[in-house]
Design a protein around this motif. Sequence first.
Motif, short mmCIF file in Angstrom:
data_model
loop_
_atom_site.label_atom_id
_atom_site.label_comp_id
_atom_site.label_asym_id
_atom_site.label_seq_id
_atom_site.Cartn_x
_atom_site.Cartn_y
_atom_site.Cartn_z
N VAL A 1 8.36 -7.72 2.23
CA VAL A 1 8.23 -7.70 0.77
C VAL A 1 8.09 -9.13 0.28
O VAL A 1 8.94 -9.99 0.56
CB VAL A 1 9.44 -7.03 0.10
N GLN A 2 7.01 -9.42 -0.42
CA GLN A 2 6.74 -10.74 -0.99
C GLN A 2 6.83 -10.63 -2.51
O GLN A 2 5.98 -10.01 -3.15
CB GLN A 2 5.35 -11.22 -0.58
N VAL A 3 7.89 -11.20 -3.09
CA VAL A 3 8.10 -11.13 -4.53
C VAL A 3 7.41 -12.31 -5.20
O VAL A 3 7.62 -13.47 -4.81
CB VAL A 3 9.60 -11.13 -4.89
N LEU A 4 6.58 -12.01 -6.20
CA LEU A 4 5.89 -13.05 -6.97
C LEU A 4 6.42 -13.00 -8.40
O LEU A 4 6.14 -12.06 -9.14
CB LEU A 4 4.38 -12.82 -6.96
N LEU B 1 0.87 -11.95 -18.00
CA LEU B 1 -0.36 -12.34 -18.70
C LEU B 1 -1.52 -12.43 -17.72
O LEU B 1 -1.32 -12.76 -16.55
CB LEU B 1 -0.15 -13.67 -19.42
N HIS B 2 -2.75 -12.20 -18.19
CA HIS B 2 -3.88 -11.99 -17.28
C HIS B 2 -4.23 -13.23 -16.46
O HIS B 2 -4.17 -13.21 -15.22
CB HIS B 2 -5.10 -11.52 -18.07
N ALA C 1 -4.38 -16.23 -11.14
CA ALA C 1 -4.24 -17.47 -10.38
C ALA C 1 -3.07 -17.40 -9.40
O ALA C 1 -3.20 -17.79 -8.22
CB ALA C 1 -4.05 -18.65 -11.34
N ALA C 2 -1.93 -16.89 -9.84
CA ALA C 2 -0.73 -16.85 -8.99
C ALA C 2 -0.92 -15.89 -7.82
O ALA C 2 -0.56 -16.20 -6.68
CB ALA C 2 0.48 -16.46 -9.81
N VAL C 3 -1.49 -14.72 -8.08
CA VAL C 3 -1.72 -13.75 -7.01
C VAL C 3 -2.75 -14.30 -6.03
O VAL C 3 -2.61 -14.16 -4.80
CB VAL C 3 -2.15 -12.38 -7.56
N ALA D 1 -7.58 -10.34 -8.67
CA ALA D 1 -7.25 -11.34 -7.66
C ALA D 1 -7.56 -10.83 -6.25
O ALA D 1 -8.07 -11.57 -5.40
CB ALA D 1 -5.79 -11.75 -7.78
N PHE D 2 -7.24 -9.55 -5.99
CA PHE D 2 -7.58 -8.97 -4.69
C PHE D 2 -9.09 -8.96 -4.48
O PHE D 2 -9.58 -9.28 -3.39
CB PHE D 2 -7.03 -7.54 -4.59
#
Length: 337
Positions: free
Chosen positions: A214-217, A223-224, A229-231, A257-258
């Motif tokens: 499990v990778q928690v971000l 916000l879009h 960017a973060a993902v 992002a995917f």
Amino acid sequence: MKELALQAGVSLATVDRVLHQRPGVRAATQRRVQQAWAELERQQQQVGLRGQRLLIDLVMEAPTRFSRMVRGALDEAMRRTQPAVFRARDHLAETRSAEQWVAVLDGIARRGSHGVLLKAPDLPVVADAVARLQARRIPVVTLVTDMPSAPRLSYVGLDNRCAGQTAAYLMDQWLGAHCCDVLVSSSGQRFQGEGERIEAFRVALAAARSDCGVQVLDAGQGLHAPTVAAVGRLLTRQPWIAAVYSVGGANAAIRAAFEQAGRACRVFIGHDLDDDNLALLRKRQLSAVLHHDLHHDLHLACHLLMQHHGAAPSAAAPKRSNVEVITPFNLPANLSR
């Protein structure tokens, strides 16, 4: 007396004889006049309550898409909740600093209010501000995410632990034999509700299978653009991520992002039936949405405030809303078009 005669269906003279206990009136007629008197008293009390006006404050930190959903549900609840008449002031923001939270809540305390509906981070300074509202006899009902450290009147919303466990169960079933890591996206674990969902998901998924990390971000604040960017950065660093449990929204951004990374997402579970999620469901880009009835929650919140002010009878403590698993095939009737 005219109203009493009309209510009882008898003449003014008969009412006069009953009220002054004069003879010549049958026992059944006397009972009918007495019942009519009691009914008129009850109606008069209801008229008095119906005239009671409650000015409340809706205070939220949330993406606009979610605040819009809550405000719509509150509008309907205020129309439906009787006999009091509600009016609401909005204090909505996508982000707030701790200092801004204190300023908003202390401003309400100075101006006065019949109640505050609150979606806020569980921070000590916010809990202190809630305590100052209580000291001024302004009740606070927390929405969606609780603040157990604060002296709130009640929490109204989803059972967040149940939601996290449900997401883990679905993830285990739908991944089947496929081994991968799961991205858990949060708008910020300052909110107790999101923290509860994540912890329950972690524990339940670990119990079901050991082959899924499990990778928690905790970025993007729902916000879009910041979420895309973060993902994207996380996908570059973590090649084994192929599933998502989104507890904090911005699911169109996660999907984007995917796609930008050229990565497949085998299972994607989100929360809330906002416009973005409805579009993703209809395009089969979300596996399921974990939903709870905001209209029920806001109606209950209004009723709790009426109870506090003596405009409704007291009732048992409210239960947390149960989670519903929504797919493209069982959308609520008003959203299925």
